[in-house]
Design an enzyme around this catalytic site. Structure first.
Site, PDB file in Angstrom:
ATOM      1  N   ALA A 128      -5.256   4.226  -1.093  1.00 43.27           N
ATOM      2  CA  ALA A 128      -4.264   4.662  -2.086  1.00 43.27           C
ATOM      3  C   ALA A 128      -4.466   3.815  -3.354  1.00 43.27           C
ATOM      4  O   ALA A 128      -5.596   3.504  -3.723  1.00 43.27           O
ATOM      5  CB  ALA A 128      -2.859   4.575  -1.534  1.00 43.27           C
ATOM      6  N   SER A 129      -3.385   3.391  -3.995  1.00 46.16           N
ATOM      7  CA  SER A 129      -3.516   2.730  -5.307  1.00 46.16           C
ATOM      8  C   SER A 129      -4.054   1.305  -5.252  1.00 46.16           C
ATOM      9  O   SER A 129      -4.374   0.741  -6.301  1.00 46.16           O
ATOM     10  CB  SER A 129      -2.161   2.724  -6.026  1.00 46.16           C
ATOM     11  OG  SER A 129      -1.884   4.007  -6.549  1.00 46.16           O
ATOM     12  N   THR A 130      -4.187   0.725  -4.072  1.00 47.09           N
ATOM     13  CA  THR A 130      -4.846  -0.584  -3.990  1.00 47.09           C
ATOM     14  C   THR A 130      -6.275  -0.480  -4.517  1.00 47.09           C
ATOM     15  O   THR A 130      -6.831  -1.456  -5.031  1.00 47.09           O
ATOM     16  CB  THR A 130      -4.818  -1.108  -2.553  1.00 47.09           C
ATOM     17  OG1 THR A 130      -3.446  -1.275  -2.150  1.00 47.09           O
ATOM     18  CG2 THR A 130      -5.515  -2.454  -2.425  1.00 47.09           C
TER      19      THR A 130
END
Length: 371
Positions: A71-73
């Site tokens: 995801a946004s990591t």
């Protein structure tokens, strides 16, 4: 019993992670958790534990090298890439977006947007999620493929006037990386981020690839709210991006993210001065429900205020995916959590883990021996 690795419960810093490992096992048995947690200080791993299944029907266990969608990591890789190009003098923080994408000069407001605005989430761009994304999902494979989702949408506000988290901004940063480097975004990150950091299990994989050791995400987001606790979670196959992109959803493992953080803090990916500039807080981020810590956004990096330091990194959440990587260059702390469940299901484990590493003084003298 723990599967795949034997957790280190105690460290030379007096930390007892046994309650976190026990909680991971309990939540996994209840079908609410499946993932890996890792905490290290420099080269010393203080805690590492895996629990749950990567594929539930087959009871295929999650191991230390299980791959997860980030995801946004995954935005951390885009931040490093743009930082490298800035260090090389190829890109400047105050470059206009249209300097790199001149074919979009006529679009309202785009000429006022800078690289700095994109990194700081102050550009006026929003998200690409929605009905159009769902319709085109399986055809979104390149950075340019995403432009059709947002290029005709007006900016939500004057660039630089306020903070609003934006996935579109990071798609545009990916396009700038391609223009400035002359390389495809995915090839650039592989050559200049993954390879130098020794991240052998990380990459950008298409959904129909046979990707070894990849955990399947399980979500309730395709079911009615009333189904939680009544029905089993469904796989996130129909909701996840077809391929990772500059805004997130690349694939990695806990050991690879540890290598990434170690390489970053050793100066092998970015100079310390660049990293320090990027982590300087600019805006306070809206706190998630029940959160007791203050998170502030710098240039693509989230800083958490704590009693003993200011770890910096990023977290991510999507259907069947909950992830985070934070590091503190001053103490050497590195904390990783990767889970193949919704954020709501992962909350007990993430809070229990964070309560230990976030509030411990890693600069104090060791006072408890390992056992």
């Amino acid at each position: 019993m723990p599967r795949g690795i034997e957790p280190a419960f105690m460290s030379d810093f007096g930390l007892d992670f046994r309650p976190v490992a026990d909680l991971m096992q309990v939540e996994a048995l209840a079908g609410r958790f499946a993932g890996v947690a890792l905490v290290a200080r420099g080269d010393q791993v203080l805690f590492e534990h895996a629990a749950g299944d990567a594929l539930r029907w087959a009871k295929l266990p999650i191991l230390r090298n299980t791959r997860f969608q980030l995801a946004s990591t995954g935005k951390l890789f885009t931040v490093v890439a743009i930082g490298q190009l800035i260090e090389q003098g190829r890109v400047a923080l105050d470059d206009a977006l249209t300097h790199w994408l001149p074919e979009h000069t006529a679009r309202a407001g785009w000429a006022k947007v800078t690289v700095r605005h994109l990194l700081a989430h102050t550009s006026g761009f929003g998200s690409y999620w929605g009905a159009e994304f769902a319709l085109r999902r399986t055809s979104l494979k390149s950075v340019q493929d995403y432009f059709a989702l947002f290029q005709d949408t007006p900016l939500a506000f004057e660039p630089g006037s306020r903070f609003e988290y934006s996935n579109v901004a990071f798609i545009l940063l990916g396009a700038i990386i391609e223009q400035a480097s002359g390389q495809d975004y995915f090839a650039y990150v592989q050559q200049h981020v993954f390879d130098p950091a020794g991240m052998v299990d990380s990459g950008f994989f298409e959904a129909d690839e046979d990707t070894p050791n990849l955990a399947v995400g399980y979500t309730f987001r395709t079911l009615p709210d009333s189904a939680r606790g009544q029905l089993s979670a469904r796989t996130h196959t129909q909701l996840k991006p077809f391929k990772g992109n500059p805004a997130g959803d690349s694939v990695s493992t806990a050991p690879d993210l540890l290598r990434f953080a170690q390489a970053r803090m050793a100066g092998r990916l970015l100079q310390r001065s660049t990293f320090d500039l990027f982590r300087q807080p600019i805006n306070v981020m809206p706190a998630p429900p029940g959160a007791k810590t203050l998170q502030r956004m710098g240039l693509g990096l989230i800083t958490i205020d704590s009693t003993h330091g200011h770890p910096v990194g990023h977290n991510g959440g999507a259907a069947g995916t909950t992830t985070s990587l934070f590091m503190d260059p001053d103490s050497g702390l590195i904390a990783v959590l990767l889970a193949a469940v919704d954020q709501e299901e992962c909350t007990p484990v993430s809070r229990a883990l964070t309560a230990i590493w976030l509030h411990h003084d890693f600069n104090q003298s060791p006072n408890t021996k390992s056992r």
